[in-house]
Design a protein around this motif. Sequence first.
Motif, PDB file in Angstrom:
ATOM      1  N   UNK A   1     -15.931 -75.138  -1.512  1.00 15.75           N
ATOM      2  CA  UNK A   1     -15.602 -75.532  -3.132  1.00 15.75           C
ATOM      3  C   UNK A   1     -14.223 -75.848  -3.583  1.00 15.75           C
ATOM      4  N   UNK A   2     -13.308 -75.630  -2.645  1.00 12.95           N
ATOM      5  CA  UNK A   2     -11.865 -75.637  -2.877  1.00 12.95           C
ATOM      6  C   UNK A   2     -11.068 -74.464  -3.176  1.00 12.95           C
ATOM      7  N   UNK A   3     -11.763 -73.192  -2.587  1.00 12.91           N
ATOM      8  CA  UNK A   3     -11.275 -71.999  -2.807  1.00 12.91           C
ATOM      9  C   UNK A   3      -9.946 -71.691  -2.227  1.00 12.91           C
ATOM     10  N   UNK A   4      -9.576 -72.117  -1.163  1.00 14.52           N
ATOM     11  CA  UNK A   4      -8.358 -72.066  -0.270  1.00 14.52           C
ATOM     12  C   UNK A   4      -7.155 -72.715  -1.123  1.00 14.52           C
ATOM     13  N   UNK A   5      -7.412 -73.930  -1.611  1.00 15.85           N
ATOM     14  CA  UNK A   5      -6.138 -74.749  -2.098  1.00 15.85           C
ATOM     15  C   UNK A   5      -5.933 -73.987  -3.481  1.00 15.85           C
ATOM     16  N   UNK A   6      -6.898 -73.485  -4.150  1.00 14.21           N
ATOM     17  CA  UNK A   6      -6.668 -72.830  -5.229  1.00 14.21           C
ATOM     18  C   UNK A   6      -5.953 -71.506  -5.353  1.00 14.21           C
ATOM     19  N   UNK A   7      -6.342 -71.016  -4.028  1.00 10.67           N
ATOM     20  CA  UNK A   7      -5.411 -69.593  -3.745  1.00 10.67           C
ATOM     21  C   UNK A   7      -4.070 -69.991  -3.441  1.00 10.67           C
ATOM     22  N   UNK A   8      -3.674 -71.095  -2.851  1.00 11.26           N
ATOM     23  CA  UNK A   8      -2.543 -71.373  -2.422  1.00 11.26           C
ATOM     24  C   UNK A   8      -1.805 -71.676  -3.693  1.00 11.26           C
ATOM     25  N   UNK A   9      -2.325 -72.495  -4.783  1.00  5.84           N
ATOM     26  CA  UNK A   9      -1.798 -72.752  -6.014  1.00  5.84           C
ATOM     27  C   UNK A   9      -1.474 -71.465  -6.879  1.00  5.84           C
ATOM     28  N   UNK A  10      -2.342 -70.499  -6.755  1.00  5.80           N
ATOM     29  CA  UNK A  10      -2.189 -69.401  -7.664  1.00  5.80           C
ATOM     30  C   UNK A  10      -0.902 -68.553  -6.848  1.00  5.80           C
ATOM     31  N   UNK A  11      -0.958 -68.666  -5.726  1.00 10.67           N
ATOM     32  CA  UNK A  11       0.369 -68.032  -4.941  1.00 10.67           C
ATOM     33  C   UNK A  11       1.508 -68.611  -5.630  1.00 10.67           C
TER      34      UNK A  11
ATOM     35  N   UNK B   1      -9.139 -69.484  10.769  1.00  6.86           N
ATOM     36  CA  UNK B   1      -8.287 -70.655  10.372  1.00  6.86           C
ATOM     37  C   UNK B   1      -7.788 -70.643   9.060  1.00  6.86           C
ATOM     38  N   UNK B   2      -8.545 -70.142   8.149  1.00  7.27           N
ATOM     39  CA  UNK B   2      -8.019 -70.355   6.805  1.00  7.27           C
ATOM     40  C   UNK B   2      -6.815 -69.513   6.538  1.00  7.27           C
ATOM     41  N   UNK B   3      -6.869 -68.144   7.217  1.00  2.67           N
ATOM     42  CA  UNK B   3      -5.521 -67.308   6.877  1.00  2.67           C
ATOM     43  C   UNK B   3      -4.316 -67.977   7.600  1.00  2.67           C
ATOM     44  N   UNK B   4      -4.498 -68.608   8.747  1.00  2.00           N
ATOM     45  CA  UNK B   4      -3.314 -69.293   9.255  1.00  2.00           C
ATOM     46  C   UNK B   4      -2.676 -70.491   8.414  1.00  2.00           C
ATOM     47  N   UNK B   5      -3.856 -70.971   7.869  1.00  2.00           N
ATOM     48  CA  UNK B   5      -3.375 -72.189   7.041  1.00  2.00           C
ATOM     49  C   UNK B   5      -2.727 -71.743   5.748  1.00  2.00           C
ATOM     50  N   UNK B   6      -3.337 -70.832   5.202  1.00  3.17           N
ATOM     51  CA  UNK B   6      -2.666 -70.135   3.849  1.00  3.17           C
ATOM     52  C   UNK B   6      -1.302 -69.684   4.061  1.00  3.17           C
ATOM     53  N   UNK B   7      -1.242 -69.000   5.377  1.00  8.69           N
ATOM     54  CA  UNK B   7       0.191 -68.462   5.708  1.00  8.69           C
ATOM     55  C   UNK B   7       1.234 -69.816   5.850  1.00  8.69           C
ATOM     56  N   UNK B   8       0.881 -70.676   6.330  1.00  6.88           N
ATOM     57  CA  UNK B   8       1.848 -71.848   6.627  1.00  6.88           C
ATOM     58  C   UNK B   8       2.028 -72.475   5.569  1.00  6.88           C
ATOM     59  N   UNK B   9       1.107 -72.720   4.599  1.00  2.90           N
ATOM     60  CA  UNK B   9       1.246 -73.397   3.208  1.00  2.90           C
ATOM     61  C   UNK B   9       1.958 -72.657   1.930  1.00  2.90           C
ATOM     62  N   UNK B  10       1.777 -71.273   2.112  1.00  4.59           N
ATOM     63  CA  UNK B  10       2.241 -70.852   0.974  1.00  4.59           C
ATOM     64  C   UNK B  10       3.579 -69.974   1.229  1.00  4.59           C
ATOM     65  N   UNK B  11       3.714 -69.389   2.632  1.00  2.63           N
ATOM     66  CA  UNK B  11       4.910 -68.542   3.136  1.00  2.63           C
ATOM     67  C   UNK B  11       4.640 -67.083   2.674  1.00  2.63           C
ATOM     68  N   UNK B  12       3.368 -66.902   1.825  1.00  4.80           N
ATOM     69  CA  UNK B  12       3.293 -65.318   1.437  1.00  4.80           C
ATOM     70  C   UNK B  12       2.576 -64.592   2.598  1.00  4.80           C
ATOM     71  N   UNK B  13       2.843 -63.392   2.525  1.00  6.85           N
ATOM     72  CA  UNK B  13       1.947 -62.413   3.487  1.00  6.85           C
ATOM     73  C   UNK B  13       0.493 -62.607   3.349  1.00  6.85           C
ATOM     74  N   UNK B  14      -0.123 -62.755   4.410  1.00 10.49           N
ATOM     75  CA  UNK B  14      -1.712 -62.890   4.360  1.00 10.49           C
ATOM     76  C   UNK B  14      -2.279 -61.778   5.417  1.00 10.49           C
ATOM     77  N   UNK B  15      -2.847 -60.966   4.883  1.00 15.12           N
ATOM     78  CA  UNK B  15      -3.428 -59.790   5.544  1.00 15.12           C
ATOM     79  C   UNK B  15      -5.077 -60.069   5.732  1.00 15.12           C
ATOM     80  N   UNK B  16      -5.528 -59.955   7.150  1.00 14.17           N
ATOM     81  CA  UNK B  16      -6.786 -60.031   7.448  1.00 14.17           C
ATOM     82  C   UNK B  16      -7.389 -58.704   7.713  1.00 14.17           C
TER      83      UNK B  16
END
Length: 342
Positions: A60-70, A109-124
């Motif tokens: 649905x586009x959750x991850x791009x929204x998450x990156x935007x919120x970060x 895959x999505x956690x690595x994408x979010x780490x690369x896109x945002x530079x924020x800490x991502x915890x799995x």
Amino acid sequence: MSSLVDRFWYGSGRPLRLLAPLSWLYQAVSASRRRKAWDARDEELPVPVVVVGNITAGGTGKSPLTAWLVAEFRSAGWRPVVLSRGYGGKSPRYPLLVQEDSEPAQTGDEPVMLARATGAPVVVDPERRRGAVWALEQGLGDLLICDDGLQHYALPRDLEIAVFDGVRGIGNGAIIPVGPLREPVSRLSSVDFVVVNGGEFEGGEHIESFHGIEHPQIYTMALEPFSLTNLKTGESRPLDDLKGQAVRAVAGIGNPERFFDTLRDLGAVVEGIPFPDHHDFRPADLEVESGQWVVMTAKDAVKCRGFATDNTWVFSVRARLAPEFIASVIARIRQGSEQIIS
């Protein structure tokens, strides 16, 4: 998600209605787990927790929204941390702090994408509350954003955002496996915001209803083409270079047709190759004819870095929403934080 399931779930009628007893069972089991999770919850966490999720299966586009919120929370002075289940990954230990070069086979895959896109800490961590507590113990941040956690009730939350695909909506309105719903539409009465990705709406609108759903806080989101980067060399090219270019578009995401259509809208001559969501790519998947480019999403690209060829390109998007939306979200978070302090 296969095109056959798409037709069954998102077409007219309910051709899988004979499976209704399984839908009732699915709903009963989900409700039981939800009650047990709520009953077993410990005290609230000492920082704001924002959950981004959906009540439908598929992308649905959750991850791009998450990156935007970060990015938005960071601009407002917070230090956000992303929590993820790490779907598709398997690690010998949890919690796991994701790095930009982490192996998707371990983290998903999505956690690595979010780490690369945002530079924020991502915890799995499949147990999101355990991951949250660990992130706070490590001093990683002061606000938690859970990507795809609407049904993970063991995690306390201060604010919930439900995301919909603007074209698919709620599909035929039935519960899995007859339809795409993870939870009944009535679940939306308890979420704080509904975000509609694409469809007939321009990003940034505040609307009153969507596919028969009424909610006081429905906002629209657009995913805008952002960059085209060579996966092997890091070279960037203008998006206009896609015009007239023969492209083999490969996608292991929840809604590959949306990706293919976006490339076509930019003028590419697209051969769309859909794979199952979270597909484990192999070199053979990237083979092309002479003159073709391989184009993939950022989510898929993190699994192909080791064997990408010179003609493999990563197409990235970014979310666009109304300033009114983030202002309302931040106001809710600050109000909740003041109540915790008092």
